[in-house]
Design an enzyme around this catalytic site. Sequence first.
Site, mmCIF file in Angstrom:
data_model
loop_
_atom_site.group_PDB
_atom_site.id
_atom_site.type_symbol
_atom_site.label_atom_id
_atom_site.label_comp_id
_atom_site.label_asym_id
_atom_site.label_seq_id
_atom_site.Cartn_x
_atom_site.Cartn_y
_atom_site.Cartn_z
ATOM 1 N N LYS A 280 -90.631 6.441 -1.532
ATOM 2 C CA LYS A 280 -91.777 6.291 -2.438
ATOM 3 C C LYS A 280 -91.299 6.150 -3.880
ATOM 4 O O LYS A 280 -90.212 6.632 -4.213
ATOM 5 C CB LYS A 280 -92.664 7.547 -2.351
ATOM 6 C CG LYS A 280 -93.480 7.668 -1.084
ATOM 7 C CD LYS A 280 -94.329 8.930 -1.104
ATOM 8 C CE LYS A 280 -95.132 9.087 0.169
ATOM 9 N NZ LYS A 280 -96.186 8.070 0.339
ATOM 10 N N ARG A 354 -98.683 8.971 11.296
ATOM 11 C CA ARG A 354 -99.200 8.518 12.587
ATOM 12 C C ARG A 354 -98.150 8.683 13.689
ATOM 13 O O ARG A 354 -98.494 8.876 14.855
ATOM 14 C CB ARG A 354 -99.695 7.067 12.476
ATOM 15 C CG ARG A 354 -98.639 6.062 12.119
ATOM 16 C CD ARG A 354 -99.211 4.760 11.580
ATOM 17 N NE ARG A 354 -99.658 4.871 10.184
ATOM 18 C CZ ARG A 354 -100.223 3.900 9.482
ATOM 19 N NH1 ARG A 354 -100.446 2.724 10.038
ATOM 20 N NH2 ARG A 354 -100.587 4.097 8.236
HETATM 21 N N1 BES Z 1 -98.862 10.894 3.089
HETATM 22 C C1 BES Z 1 -99.022 9.531 2.810
HETATM 23 C C2 BES Z 1 -100.447 9.157 2.423
HETATM 24 C C3 BES Z 1 -100.885 9.578 1.054
HETATM 25 C C4 BES Z 1 -100.407 8.921 -0.066
HETATM 26 C C5 BES Z 1 -101.806 10.557 0.902
HETATM 27 C C6 BES Z 1 -100.844 9.302 -1.315
HETATM 28 C C7 BES Z 1 -102.265 10.931 -0.338
HETATM 29 C C8 BES Z 1 -101.778 10.301 -1.451
HETATM 30 C C9 BES Z 1 -98.665 8.709 4.036
HETATM 31 O O1 BES Z 1 -97.636 9.202 4.815
HETATM 32 C C10 BES Z 1 -98.227 7.371 3.550
HETATM 33 O O2 BES Z 1 -97.244 7.300 2.890
HETATM 34 N N2 BES Z 1 -99.000 6.350 3.880
HETATM 35 C C11 BES Z 1 -98.694 5.036 3.477
HETATM 36 C C12 BES Z 1 -98.941 4.151 4.660
HETATM 37 C C13 BES Z 1 -98.477 2.753 4.473
HETATM 38 C C14 BES Z 1 -96.969 2.696 4.357
HETATM 39 C C15 BES Z 1 -98.972 1.962 5.648
HETATM 40 C C16 BES Z 1 -99.622 4.677 2.320
HETATM 41 O O3 BES Z 1 -100.787 5.096 2.336
HETATM 42 O O4 BES Z 1 -99.161 4.033 1.389
HETATM 43 MN MN MN Z 2 -95.737 8.559 4.110
#
Ligand code: BES
Ligand code: MN
Length: 501
Positions: A280, A354
Site C-alpha cells: 500500500k 477475501r
Molecule cells: N483492508 C483493505 C480495505 C480497506 C482499505 C478498508 C482502506 C478500509 C480502508 C483491503 O484488504 C484492501 O486492501 N482492499 C483492496 C482491494 C483491492 C486490491 C481489490 C482495496 O479496497 O483497495
Molecule cells: Mn488489503
Amino acid sequence: MEFGVKSGSPEKQRSACIVVGVFEPRRLSTVAEQLDTISEGYISNLLRRGDLEGKAGQMLLLHHVPNVLSERVLLVGCGKERELNERQYKQIVAKTIQTLNETGSMEAVSFLTELHVKGRDSYWKVRQAVEAASESVYSFLQLKTKKGEPRRPLRKMVFNLPTRKDLPLGERAIVHAQAISKGVTVAKDVSNMPPNICNPLYLNQQAAELVESYPSLSLDTVGEAQMEELGMHTYLAVGRGSENESIMSVIHHKGGNADDAPVVLVGKGLTFDSGGISIKPGEAMDEMKYDMCGAASVLGVMHTVAELNLPLNIIGIIAGCENMPDANAYRPGDILTTMSGQTVEVLNTDAEGRLVLCDALTYVERFDPDCVIDIATLTGACVIALGKHATAVLSQHNPLAHEIINASEQSADKAWRLPLWDEYQDQIESPFADMSNLGGRPAGTITAACFLSRFTRKYNWAHLDIAGTAWVSGANKGATGRPVPMLTQFLMNKANVSIDE
Ligand code: BES
Ligand code: MN
Ligand code: ZN
C-alpha cells in the site's frame, strides 16, 4: 458508570445536577417549566436575557437556582421541538454527559428521556442514552504514561421516565445497553491496540480470557499446522510473509438446545494489512491496524451475548492473520487452492481479506449453521460508495438481509443494502484458475462479496463490509465498536428477547 431510572417531578429531586431541555427559540420544555414556576421565573428570565437560545447541543449550567433542591441545573438546548430526531437526541445526550464530566457533577438526574423522539419509546430512549453515555466517556489510555482523566468524573446517571409503569422497561433498557456498551468497549479496545501488540496470538489470548469469564463460552484454536491439514491454503498464503503465526479462534456460546443450529459470525482479523507484495502507499498506513475490526466486533458480540445469556447457540470466528511483504510472501500471479477445492489466481496481494475469509467460510460448514454473517473491513470501495456512516449489507438471501436491516434500524447502527446480482460475477473470472481475487474498479464492494458468495452456497449467508464504519480517522482517530449494536440486536431478535419481560 452506574445508571438508574425513576419517575418523579423535577422540583423534588435532590441531586448534584438535574438536566432539562430547552427548545428553540427560548422555549421551556414541560419539565423546565416546572422548575421555572417554583423558582419564580428564574429560568425564563435568563432566557429572556438571551443566555440560551435552545439550539441543539447548547449547554447552560446554573448553580443554586432558587427553591430547587438540586445543587445544579443543566439546561440543554434541544433545537426545534418538532424537529428532534434520533441523531440529534443521541448527540444531545452525548454532549450532556461530556459537560457533566467536565463540570464536577458526580451524579445527575436527566429528564431528556422525556423528550419526544418520533417513533421511539422510553425503552429506546433510555437504551440509546446509556449507550451514548458510555460512548462519550470512552478513551484508549492503556499505553499513555500520563492518563489525564477528569478530576471528578460522572459516576451515576438516573433517567427520569414519565410514569411509574415505564420503570421496568427502563430497567431492561439499562441492562441491554450496558451489555451492548461492554461489547462495544471490548471491540474498541482490541481494535485500538497497536499491531506490534495486537497480532493473531493476542486476539486468541483475548478470546481465551473472555471464555474464562462466562460458563456458556468455550474456545477452539486453529493454528497453522491444523490449517495445513484442513487445506486452508489461501488463508495460510496471506499470512506467509509474516513472522506472526496465523491463528483462527473459534468461540462457542451454548445458550440454546444442543441440537439448535448455530448462528455463526466470522470476523476478518487482519491485525495489520500492509498490502503485502502489492504494498500500500504510505499515507495513513497505520490505520491498517484496524483491518481486524470485524474480528474485534465478533469478540465484542460474544461478550455481550454471554453477558445477556441469550438462549441461542452462537459461534464467533476470529480469523487472525497478518499481511506482510517478505521473501516468503505470496505474490501476484500465484494460483492457490482454497479449502473448498476451488482455485484462485492472486492478482493483487492487497485483496487478502477475501482469501482469509473464504477458507474460514468453508470451515464453518461443519457447524451446519442456521445462518452465517461475516464482518469485514473488506474494501476501500465501500468507503467510496457509502462513506463512513453506513455498513454495507450484501446477501442473496432476502429474509436474512431484511432481518439485518431491521436490527440496524432498531439499534440506530446504520446499514444499507447493496445488490449482489449474478451479473457482477463475470468481473472475477480468471483465464487460469476458477476465479481471480480482483474484480477491477467498478463495484469493488460487490465483486468482493461475489468472491465470498462462491464459498457460502451450503447455508444462508450475509456479508457486512465495515470499511467505512469500523473506525474514524483524523483528530478523533479511534475504533467505533460498530457493528456490535446491530449484530447484538439481530441476535436479540432471533432469541425473541422482549423489552417488557
Ligand atoms: N483492508 C483493505 C480495505 C480497506 C482499505 C478498508 C482502506 C478500509 C480502508 C483491503 O484488504 C484492501 O486492501 N482492499 C483492496 C482491494 C483491492 C486490491 C481489490 C482495496 O479496497 O483497495
Ligand atoms: Mn488489503
Ligand atoms: Zn485488508
